[in-house]
Design a protein around this motif. Structure first.
Motif: not given
Lengths: 384, 188, 584
Positions: A215-219, A208-213, C12-19
């Motif tokens: 957000e993933i952690r926020y989730k 997961v590149m910095p541009d999404n990381y 942020v809402d568009e980013v999925p919950e799972f990798v």
């Protein structure tokens, strides 16, 4: 069916009733009975699950991460140094959003070698992303394993059920074992959204590149935020079916209380006794049972403590160089809030030292005496 | 709430004895709590097991310091352990011995029950003659002396809990129930 | 690849919950990265190559492991009419070749062969494999070579007649191997099976005596396997007097039931298997027995196990002693004069030559002297067109002699004299004769590995068995195995007859494996080079590209669209039944 069960066997029964399909574990005192009993259940067919013997706790966690990734409800149990050995993979389980349930029997970390109760092993895994529940008696052990899967599978987070070495693990007391049919209705089979499936292969947990990381952690963080209300809802729903209600915290006699004792795990029981005795004497005192530690039930704690004058936090743990961990967390939760009590932090009962009603009485008496809280946590019960 | 402390040696089955008593008491509607002295068991070393019973849920979670009664599985322990430590006056001391209550003049504050559980166990071929398993027999003696629990409940609990020879173990408890010598009045 | 589109999450809402990838990864045909390709290929286990009779050793052990004992025997019978004989007397070079020997102890193949033959279905005989050819083949000699050739030729549809000079068929199997190693009843059963294929065995018929070589010219082919019966002479004084026997004479007389009076002390001269067999027979006649051998134990050609057993039975062996003259008294043997030797430079056999030490003569009392220093063939009946060299018939590797349609095998043509080699040569002759008579092809590709025997089953399939993948004839070496998957496990030893019981007569000494032991021993087999469907490749493939074939089929499929060619499957194969090759 009511039976006299030791705490460890209550945990095994919780896993059995949850119809876990895969168990991987490595034995360690005081957890060993759990896996012994489960291996026997797998052996005699009363539990239809694979039992995997592994050579370390690290492998145990790796194995349940793998099995859970294939969409199979998985269970493991450990304690102390075993939990510490899992540390790296605890992060993985949470980051991969795998609803694994693990039992951790709280035991001191060596050295000096000590196999008795101390909450430091699991509290030091605070930031791994696991939901942590600290339970009070053998009944709650069994009930919480079952609830653990409901919570875990709703928010896609792993759940750790923690209870005290020997005081629960090796103690026999009456436990109501719910009917399997009832549990089946309340806890349906695990149906994951994503799982390793050769028919429909997906890439899991890749780069997961910095541009999404972030957000993933926020989730992940937001899942924890949801876990608080989910834990309360699950505890309520459990009560409606089984007659025993649970939540993130439990407040006893707090409404009109001036002083509140905040405490967790098995030490909650003698504290209940003390509250009862002091109430009988006319003292306005209440009890806050801290069942959930992560996510931290900030709102619940604020609601209970608002308007009280003193809160005593009794910790069976210590963050070295800081003090009682629950005390610190509670201070954090009420900071910047108005009308909150002074926090008195006590550390006691480490490494298997008893927490007796007398000891709690002494603490209450000290706090009542009117002195302002000490700057640091007070170590109670040290040899004088 | 009543508290009982059991003294034995590692391997004698003190913990099982406390569990059998707990199961029997629970079957009669009591709340129970049974646990070993928290620690590391070694074969032959002095060990303790604890039992609490009450009408209501037991909230105390520490070891028993001031028992109402004590049970001694091995009389030689009295030479190395202060078995009566904290024992409440007038409480029962149930001893596995071939002696009789008069042989224990030091215990004048307490009621004494003597039973040759070793012989009874050996008669039922429980364990070996040199190392008989006495933990089930002693439960029968406990029931008779304390009158806290019925012998039938004890026997049923034994049948549930004994890993082998359930009937022989239950009969041993019954024999001990009959055979125990009771000295009901403390001499003090 | 061009279909792949990059997804950009805007909020942020568009980013999925799972990798987890948004779609299945089936688009990602990782097979395109591959430059090496794995494949499945059964190769040659070293035991199969090591068997001079060309048995499928691994195959029959696998069948024993599956408790298919009759099938194990049937598989042996495809190559060899004598599994019961070989399971008793073969010196088992297969066990020397066995890779497990380099891990802990080789498999007890010989005992397993015995076990399989003990479980042969009563009365069952292998069937013919080819239609009648209308051709006739004559075989001279009914030893293991001759009878093996007869067996296979009859199965291949040729009318076969065996001529035997002695009273009963079997050659040295009957007259040279004592009953305590090979009971006659066992031999008879296997010979009867050959007869039941239509093979005619004419006994008491010596070619050059009862029939002439010319009488055989009506046959389409001749296989000469007359063995070696002429006893080599010591070349010393008094060798012809009463009380001196050759080893074969002694062994043959005992088999024929002739009374042998050996006296109180029998001296054996020689170090081969005949010498040891003679000594053990003499021991059973109640004589004290001493054996003299002119070299040391290291050079002794007899099987070590037989020497060991003979010594346990009471044989005294003296090394570095050679005879000088036989001593006589009243026209019969009274003793033998011996002298010491020392080992000099190696001779043409590679063994160090014994040289006499002057002045070391000594006399030994003896009632009987047995000379067993080797035998050679009596080839006087052969025409000049069949060339011989050093009293051996000259043959090429397909057993052809210098004369068209004349083939030769067994001890009369081979350097190595033993039953398994003889069987191998008989098989080769059968295939070569069939190939000549039917004008089909016999090639080196039908030989097992580089140095093994011919495989009848390969020959019957015709053509080049390894044309498509020459590696399938590769013999798997120990270093090619992945021994991480094998646990040390001791070899199971079959029981031997108690010493008291065995000296009372000629009861068989080596006892069979009981069933549980046979299964345990079969379980020790590595199955070098042969897929056992252990699932290692399937389990380890990181791309889940390997799948089991449908239930009724054997083996695995590799989805080449996804196989990256990483080679993990090949590496993890415990038994080298896979290979990697460059992408073409």
């Amino acid at each position: 069916m009511k039976k006299v069960l030791m705490g460890n066997h209550a945990a095994s029964w919780g896993a059995r009733l949850s119809k876990v399909k895969m168990i991987a574990a490595y034995p360690i005192t005081p957890q060993t009975h759990i896996v012994e009993e489960l291996s026997e259940m797998c052996g005699d067919g009363s539990l239809d699950a694979k039992f995997l013997k592994v050579e370390s706790e690290h492998s145990a966690m790796a194995s349940v991460i793998s099995s859970q990734s294939t969409g199979v409800r998985s269970f493991t149990a450990t304690s102390a140094n075993g939990l510490a050995l899992m540390h790296e993979l605890l992060h993985w389980a949470a980051g991969a959003r795998l609803p694994i349930v693990m039992v951790n029997v709280n035991r001191a970390l060596a050295p000096g070698w000590n196999i008795w109760v101390d909450q430091g092993d699991s509290l030091s895994q605070r930031d791994t992303g696991w939901v942590q529940l600290y339970v009070e008696d053998n009944q709650e052990v069994l009930d919480s394993v079952i609830q653990g899967y409901r919570i875990a599978e709703q928010v896609n987070l792993p759940v750790m059920i923690c209870y005290d070495a020997f005081i629960l693990s090796h103690t026999y007391e009456p436990v109501d074992i719910p009917d399997q049919d009832l549990v089946d209705k309340w806890l349906p089979g695990y149906q994951p959204e994503h799982y390793l499936n050769p028919e429909k292969p997906s890439a899991f947990n890749g780069l997961v590149m910095p541009d999404n990381y972030m957000e993933i952690r926020y989730k992940l963080h937001m899942a924890h935020e949801r876990a608080k209300s989910v834990t309360n809802e699950v505890g309520q729903s459990f009560g409606e079916t089984f007659g025993r209600y649970y939540g993130a915290v439990e407040a006893v006699e707090c409404d009109d209380a001036e002083m509140v004792i905040a405490i967790s795990s098995s030490a909650t029981s003698p504290a209940r006794l003390v509250i009862r005795e002091l109430r009988d004497k006319g003292m306005k005192i209440g009890l806050l049972k801290m069942r959930m530690f992560r996510p931290f039930p900030t709102e619940e704690v604020r609601a209970v403590l608002k308007g009280k004058s003193k809160a005593v936090v009794i910790d069976r743990n210590c963050s070295w160089g800081k003090g009682g961990i629950f005390a610190d967390e509670i201070k954090g939760a009420i900071s910047n809030q108005e009308d909150m009590p002074a926090i008195y932090s006590y550390i006691t009962g480490l490494g298997g030292r008893s927490i007796t009603p007398d000891l709690i009485h002494e603490i209450v008496t000290e706090v009542e005496s009117g002195e302002p809280p000490a700057e640091l946590s007070v170590w109670k019960g040290l040899k004088q | 709430m009543i508290e009982i402390r059991i003294h034995g040696r590692g391997g004698q089955g003190s913990v099982i004895a406390s569990k059998i008593m707990a199961v029997a008491l629970f079957s009669e509607g009591k709340w129970v709590q049974s646990f070993p002295k928290f620690g590391v068991e070694r074969r032959g070393a002095p060990v303790e097991a604890f039992l609490r019973l009450d009408q209501d849920k037991i909230l105390i979670r520490s070891e028993i310091e001031a028992p109402d009664h004590i049970v001694i599985l091995d009389a030689t322990l009295m030479e190395v352990t202060d078995v009566t430590s904290g024992l409440k006056k007038g409480g029962w001391i149930i001893i596995n011995t071939h002696g009789s209550p008069e042989d224990f003049p030091d215990f004048k504050d307490f009621k004494i029950g003597c039973v040759d559980a070793s012989r009874i166990a050996a008669d039922h071929r429980l364990g070996s003659r040199s190392a008989p398993i006495v933990n089930t027999a002693i439960c029968g003696a406990f029931a008779r002396a304390t009158e806290l629990v019925g012998i039938d409940s004890i026997c049923n609990a034994i049948r549930e809990e004994a890993p082998i020879k359930p009937e022989e173990n239950a009969q041993a408890a019954k024999d001990a129930f009959e055979a125990i010598h009771l000295a009901e009045t403390p001499s003090n | 690849m061009s279909e792949i589109k990059t997804i950009v999450y805007k909020t942020v809402d568009e980013v999925p919950e799972f990798v987890v990838s948004e779609a299945t990864m089936l688009w990602n045909k990782t097979g395109s990265w591959r430059y090496l390709r794995p494949g499945y290929l059964n190769k040659i286990p070293p035991c199969n190559q090591g068997c001079p009779a060309g048995n499928d050793v691994e195959g029959f052990i696998a069948l024993i492991g599956e408790k298919k004992y009759a099938d194990a025997w049937r598989l042996l019978k495809e190559e060899n009419p004598f599994p019961a004989v070989c399971g008793r007397v073969c010196y088992h070079p297969c066990e020397t070749a066995c890779n497990r020997g380099q891990f802990d102890h080789s498999i007890g193949i010989n005992s397993l062969e015995r076990f399989a033959s003990d479980h042969a279905p009563v009365g069952e005989t292998p069937q013919k494999v080819k239609p009648e050819s209308g051709k006739k083949v004559a075989i001279v000699g009914s030893g293991p070579a001759g009878l093996t050739a007869a067996y296979h030729l009859a199965r291949m549809g040729h009318e076969t007649t065996v001529y035997e000079a002695d009273e009963e068929p079997g050659g040295l199997m009957r007259y040279g191997i004592p009953e305590y190693r090979l009971p006659n009843s066992v031999l008879d059963t296997e010979i009867d099976a050959i007869r039941s294929l239509g093979v005619k065995i004419e006994c008491n018929t010596r070619i050059g005596n009862d029939l002439s070589w010319e009488d055989l010219q009506s046959f389409d082919a001749i296989f000469v396997a007359v063995g070696v019966h002429k006893n080599n002479k010591l070349g010393i004084e008094n060798e012809e007097i009463k009380g001196v026997f050759s080893g074969l004479e002694l062994l043959g007389n005992i088999t024929r039931g002739k009374e042998m009076v050996l006296g109180d002390h029998t001296v054996i001269i020689g170090g081969g298997n005949s010498a040891i067999d003679s000594a053990r027979c003499a021991l059973r006649q109640g004589s004290r027995v001493t054996l003299f051998y002119h070299r040391s134990r290291n050079e002794m050609p007899a099987f070590a196990e037989e020497i060991y057993e003979a010594e346990r039975e009471g044989l005294k062996v003296h090394f570095l002693r050679q005879p000088v003259k036989i001593l006589a008294e009243g026209g019969k043997v009274s003793g033998i004069r011996m002298r010491q030797t020392m080992l000099g430079e190696p001779d043409e056999s590679g063994r160090r030559r014994p040289e006499p030490v002057p002045g070391t003569e000594f006399d030994v009392q003896a009632s009987t002297i047995v000379t067993a220093i080797g035998e050679s063939a009596d080839l006087d009946f052969l025409p000049e067109a069949v060339k011989t060299e050093y009293r051996r018939i000259s043959v090429n590797k397909f057993t052809q002699t210098s004369s068209l349609s004349v083939y030769a095998g067994g001890d009369a043509a081979l350097e190595e004299h033993n039953v398994a080699e003889a069987i191998g040569s008989g098989k080769m002759a059968a295939c070569a004769i069939d190939a000549q008579l039917r004008n089909s092809e016999l090639t080196e590709s039908q030989i097992i590995g580089k140095t093994g025997a011919v495989s009848v089953s390969r020959y019957l399939k015709h053509g080049n068995a390894h044309a498509e993948s020459p590696d399938s004839n590769h013999v798997v070496e120990f270093k090619e195995l992945n021994i991480n998957y094998f646990e040390p496990q001791a070899r199971n030893k079959a029981q031997k007859l108690d010493m008291n019981d065995r000296m009372k007569g000629f009861r068989e000494i080596n006892l069979a494996y009981p069933e549980d032991m046979a299964l345990k021993e079969a379980d020790r087999c590595f199955h070098c080079g042969i897929c056992t469907m252990c699932d290692n490749c399937y389990v380890f493939c990181p791309d889940v590209a390997i799948s089991r074939k449908p239930k009724e089929e054997w083996g695995y499929d590799i989805a080449m669209d996804y196989c990256k060619g990483c080679g993990i499957c090949v590496y993890e194969c415990p038994r080298s039944a896979m290979f990697m090759e460059e992408e073409k």
